[in-house]
Design an enzyme around this catalytic site. Structure first.
Site, PDB file in Angstrom:
ATOM      1  N   ARG A 115      93.704  36.139  12.019  1.00  0.00           N
ATOM      2  CA  ARG A 115      95.176  35.659  12.693  1.00  0.00           C
ATOM      3  C   ARG A 115      94.962  36.448  14.179  1.00  0.00           C
ATOM      4  NH1 ARG A 115      99.352  36.935  10.642  1.00  0.00           N
ATOM      5  NH2 ARG A 115      99.140  36.128   8.938  1.00  0.00           N
ATOM      6  N   ASP A 138     101.551  27.831  35.225  1.00  0.00           N
ATOM      7  CA  ASP A 138     100.304  27.264  34.863  1.00  0.00           C
ATOM      8  C   ASP A 138      99.461  26.308  35.931  1.00  0.00           C
ATOM      9  OD1 ASP A 138      99.365  24.635  33.446  1.00  0.00           O
ATOM     10  OD2 ASP A 138     100.781  24.293  31.932  1.00  0.00           O
TER      11      ASP A 138
HETATM   12  C1  LIG Z   1      98.491  19.442  28.984  1.00  0.00           C
HETATM   13  C2  LIG Z   1      99.103  20.324  29.581  1.00  0.00           C
HETATM   14  C3  LIG Z   1     100.225  21.442  28.418  1.00  0.00           C
HETATM   15  C4  LIG Z   1      99.846  20.708  27.221  1.00  0.00           C
HETATM   16  O1  LIG Z   1      98.761  21.756  26.445  1.00  0.00           O
HETATM   17  P1  LIG Z   1      98.321  20.979  24.840  1.00  0.00           P
HETATM   18  O2  LIG Z   1      97.367  21.456  25.117  1.00  0.00           O
HETATM   19  O3  LIG Z   1      98.621  19.733  24.727  1.00  0.00           O
HETATM   20  O4  LIG Z   1      99.159  21.606  24.153  1.00  0.00           O
HETATM   21  C5  LIG Z   1     100.370  21.861  29.363  1.00  0.00           C
HETATM   22  N1  LIG Z   1     100.332  22.276  30.700  1.00  0.00           N
HETATM   23  C6  LIG Z   1      99.564  20.833  31.193  1.00  0.00           C
HETATM   24  C7  LIG Z   1     100.093  21.123  32.759  1.00  0.00           C
HETATM   25  C8  LIG Z   1      98.606  19.716  30.646  1.00  0.00           C
HETATM   26  O5  LIG Z   1      98.784  19.273  31.729  1.00  0.00           O
END
Ligand SMILES: *Cc1c(COP(=O)(O)O)cnc(C)c1O
Length: 389
Positions: free
Chosen positions: A49, A173
């Protein structure tokens, strides 16, 4: 393996160095716990973990590609986002882009709201607007660029300059761009988030997430949160993602190329009302995208995601989406295969319809993850589907 090799060399080799056996594909350490050299538990690896050698290889690879000191892999993109949000204290405030992945809206509005974390959703395409929303308790600026699914472009460098004048953390992101097209830490961001599920793993066979960053203290904090809450990526999924990353540069070249061709094709089509793609000159973020979305070859790379509005309403959208022969009707993105869907029937179905429409995500709004098939076949598939609406 030197850190100053070029992107493709790093993608192929970093994290995949042969071990004592000489294996050119890395081993998978399918193990939960490690025998210790002494009763003080002084081994490097103790329990998976916290640390697992296969996951560690993947983290080394992601850190190298994002030009970060550290990376941490999580069991999903949402687990990575959750770990980053957990550095906040109750009552603290976030300034966020007004278009984010639906799951990010959901965790902020339905989970973190219960801890009195407040969010101002702002059109950060104008970075100077931040000043108007800053409060004493503001801690973080949270953006996606290109954003999901409207493909808004935010100037990472300018946002970071302004945010840092006020001691705010900048979180980007980077799922849509990938480190091949954009490296936010080099533009001033503090934390990069990925859904590894998408382009990095790249084959629609993994759910995973990652955080990349440079700051020692922040790394310790997020590592501690991950060990405490337990959203770690499994050794096998770490291995699959590492294998996916080995072709990231090759795949992204093709995604960039195909998406540009598709955007140009759709832009000329009479049954298409509007195309959202930062590679198009008329996209309002085009100039900024040309500066900050740069491939390691020094060329602009606008990514593999194209959104567009067809002419019509829900009836036409349904007919259109159900007519494809090559392109698959599915949520998610970033795989080798092309995927298409209408976000209003995807994750946004959990949100009130008027709010979603107000954001510009209408019944005729389509999100297309352009795969790496031959682009002529994709265009033929779009052509026959558009004929049916
Ligand atoms: C898909 C996505 C997420 C979430 O990711 P998961 O792996 O589905 O939990 C977050 N940010 C963006 C821009 C995404 O396209």
């Amino acid at each position: 393996m030197k850190d100053n090799y070029r992107f493709g060399t790093k993608a192929v080799h970093i994290g995949c160095e042969p071990d004592y056996t000489g294996a050119v594909s890395p081993p998978i350490y399918m193990v939960s716990t490690f025998k210790q050299p002494d009763a003080y538990m002084s081994g490097k690896y103790i329990y998976s973990r916290s640390l697992n050698p296969t996951r560690e290889r993947l983290e080394k690879s992601i850190a190298a590609l994002e030009e970060a000191k550290y990376a941490l892999a999580f069991s999903s993109g949402m687990a990575a986002i959750d770990a980053v949000l957990r550095i906040l204290n109750p009552e603290e405030h976030i300034i966020a882009l007004d278009n984010l992945y639906g799951g990010t809206f959901r965790i902020l509005n339905k989970v973190y709201n219960r801890y009195n974390i407040k969010v101002s959703y702002v059109d950060l395409r104008n970075p100077e607007i931040i000043d108007m929303y800053i409060k004493p308790e503001t801690r973080m600026v949270y953006i996606e660029t290109p954003s999901n699914p409207l493909l808004k472009i935010v100037d990472i460098k300018r946002i970071s300059e302004i945010a840092h004048q006020h001691n705010l953390l900048v979180v980007v992101d980077n799922t849509f761009a990938t480190p091949y097209n954009q490296r936010p830490l080099t533009l001033g961001a503090d934390i990069v988030i990925h859904s590894l599920t998408k382009y990095l793993a790249g084959h629609s066979d993994v759910i995973g997430g990652a955080v990349a960053l440079n700051d020692d203290e922040l790394y310790e904090k997020i590592m501690f949160i991950r060990s405490s809450t337990g959203g770690v990526l499994s050794p096998f999924d770490s291995w699959l993602t590492l294998r996916g990353i080995r072709t990231l540069h090759v795949r992204m070249e093709k995604h960039n190329y195909n998406a540009m061709k598709i955007a140009e094709y759709l832009n000329e089509h009479e049954k298409v009302e509007k195309v959202y793609y930062p590679g198009l000159k008329e996209h309002p973020g085009h100039e900024i995208a040309r500066k900050q979305m740069i491939t390691p070859k020094g060329e602009p790379g606008f990514g593999g995601m194209v959104s567009f509005k067809i002419r019509g309403g829900i009836k036409e959208t349904v007919r259109f989406l159900e007519s494809f022969k090559v392109i698959l009707l599915a949520v998610s993105l970033g795989g080798v295969e092309s995927l298409i869907h209408a976000p209003i029937t995807g994750i946004y179905r959990h949100m009130p319809r008027e709010e979603v429409e107000k954001m510009g995500i209408t019944e005729n709004f389509i999100r297309f993850s352009v795969g790496i098939e031959d682009v002529e076949d994709l265009i033929e598939d779009l052509e026959q589907a558009l004929k049916r609406i």
